[in-house]
Motif scaffolding. Structure first.
Motif, PDB file in Angstrom:
ATOM      1  N   UNK A   9     120.565  58.528  49.789  1.00 53.15           N
ATOM      2  CA  UNK A   9     120.100  59.367  50.821  1.00 53.15           C
ATOM      3  C   UNK A   9     121.104  60.616  51.378  1.00 53.15           C
ATOM      4  N   UNK A  10     122.175  60.298  51.614  1.00 51.01           N
ATOM      5  CA  UNK A  10     123.195  61.315  51.941  1.00 51.01           C
ATOM      6  C   UNK A  10     123.573  62.182  50.819  1.00 51.01           C
ATOM      7  N   UNK A  11     123.639  61.554  49.490  1.00 50.62           N
ATOM      8  CA  UNK A  11     123.994  62.344  48.425  1.00 50.62           C
ATOM      9  C   UNK A  11     122.651  63.257  47.889  1.00 50.62           C
ATOM     10  N   UNK A  12     121.539  62.749  48.029  1.00 52.16           N
ATOM     11  CA  UNK A  12     120.314  63.735  47.862  1.00 52.16           C
ATOM     12  C   UNK A  12     120.231  64.756  48.932  1.00 52.16           C
ATOM     13  N   UNK A  13     120.556  64.424  50.054  1.00 54.16           N
ATOM     14  CA  UNK A  13     120.492  65.544  51.222  1.00 54.16           C
ATOM     15  C   UNK A  13     121.422  66.580  50.836  1.00 54.16           C
ATOM     16  N   UNK A  14     122.624  66.481  50.603  1.00 54.35           N
ATOM     17  CA  UNK A  14     123.624  67.332  50.141  1.00 54.35           C
ATOM     18  C   UNK A  14     123.348  67.949  48.604  1.00 54.35           C
ATOM     19  N   UNK A  15     123.054  67.305  47.933  1.00 53.34           N
ATOM     20  CA  UNK A  15     123.250  67.531  46.611  1.00 53.34           C
ATOM     21  C   UNK A  15     121.918  68.531  46.125  1.00 53.34           C
ATOM     22  N   UNK A  16     120.767  67.976  46.587  1.00 48.26           N
ATOM     23  CA  UNK A  16     119.556  68.676  46.477  1.00 48.26           C
ATOM     24  C   UNK A  16     118.928  69.605  47.517  1.00 48.26           C
ATOM     25  N   UNK A  17     119.669  70.237  48.469  1.00 46.37           N
ATOM     26  CA  UNK A  17     119.481  70.967  49.272  1.00 46.37           C
ATOM     27  C   UNK A  17     118.508  72.322  48.634  1.00 46.37           C
ATOM     28  N   UNK A  18     118.821  72.873  47.991  1.00 46.79           N
ATOM     29  CA  UNK A  18     118.138  74.010  47.411  1.00 46.79           C
ATOM     30  C   UNK A  18     116.742  73.869  46.832  1.00 46.79           C
ATOM     31  N   UNK A  19     116.895  72.665  46.097  1.00 46.58           N
ATOM     32  CA  UNK A  19     115.427  72.038  45.340  1.00 46.58           C
ATOM     33  C   UNK A  19     114.616  71.717  46.611  1.00 46.58           C
ATOM     34  N   UNK A  20     115.203  71.262  47.812  1.00 46.40           N
ATOM     35  CA  UNK A  20     114.554  70.700  48.810  1.00 46.40           C
ATOM     36  C   UNK A  20     113.672  71.880  49.342  1.00 46.40           C
ATOM     37  N   UNK A  21     114.405  72.578  49.549  1.00 47.46           N
ATOM     38  CA  UNK A  21     114.106  74.008  50.206  1.00 47.46           C
ATOM     39  C   UNK A  21     112.906  74.797  49.340  1.00 47.46           C
ATOM     40  N   UNK A  22     113.272  74.730  48.169  1.00 46.41           N
ATOM     41  CA  UNK A  22     112.293  75.487  47.341  1.00 46.41           C
ATOM     42  C   UNK A  22     110.825  74.534  47.186  1.00 46.41           C
ATOM     43  N   UNK A  23     110.774  73.151  47.433  1.00 42.88           N
ATOM     44  CA  UNK A  23     109.969  72.380  47.474  1.00 42.88           C
ATOM     45  C   UNK A  23     109.138  72.662  48.722  1.00 42.88           C
TER      46      UNK A  23
END
Length: 95
Positions: free
Chosen positions: A49-63
């Motif tokens: 969960x915290x790894x995804x929160x930090x590492x995938x931030x740009x992809x989450x914003x794009x989604x």
């Protein structure tokens, strides 16, 4: 959105492997009896969960931008349908 989901699953799978290795090497304690698999999956979820929160931030914003765009298009389509129904009702009442 699919890309983000797949990337999130990849992070979880990596954490699952790390958690499994850490439990079986004795770094993390083992679960009780048959609950060991549940314990490993729970650890992987907590780690990912915290790894995804930090590492995938740009992809989450794009989604989220894609989802917001879909919502706006759906709202526009609903408004267009409502205005067509209102126009049809007004026309049928006038006749």
């Amino acid at each position: 959105m699919l890309r983000y989901t797949l990337m999130r699953l990849g992070v979880f799978a990596g954490c699952l492997v790390v958690a499994w290795g850490a439990v079986y090497s004795g770094i993390f304690p083992r679960g009780f009896g048959a609950s060991n698999l549940f314990w490993i999956v729970l650890l992987a979820m907590i780690l990912s969960a915290p790894i995804s929160w930090v590492v995938l931030r740009k992809e989450r914003e794009r989604a989220s931008v894609q989802v917001a765009g879909r919502v706006e298009r759906m709202k526009a389509n609903l408004d267009a349908n409502r205005s067509q129904e209102d126009a049809t009702e007004a026309h049928s009442q006038a006749s």
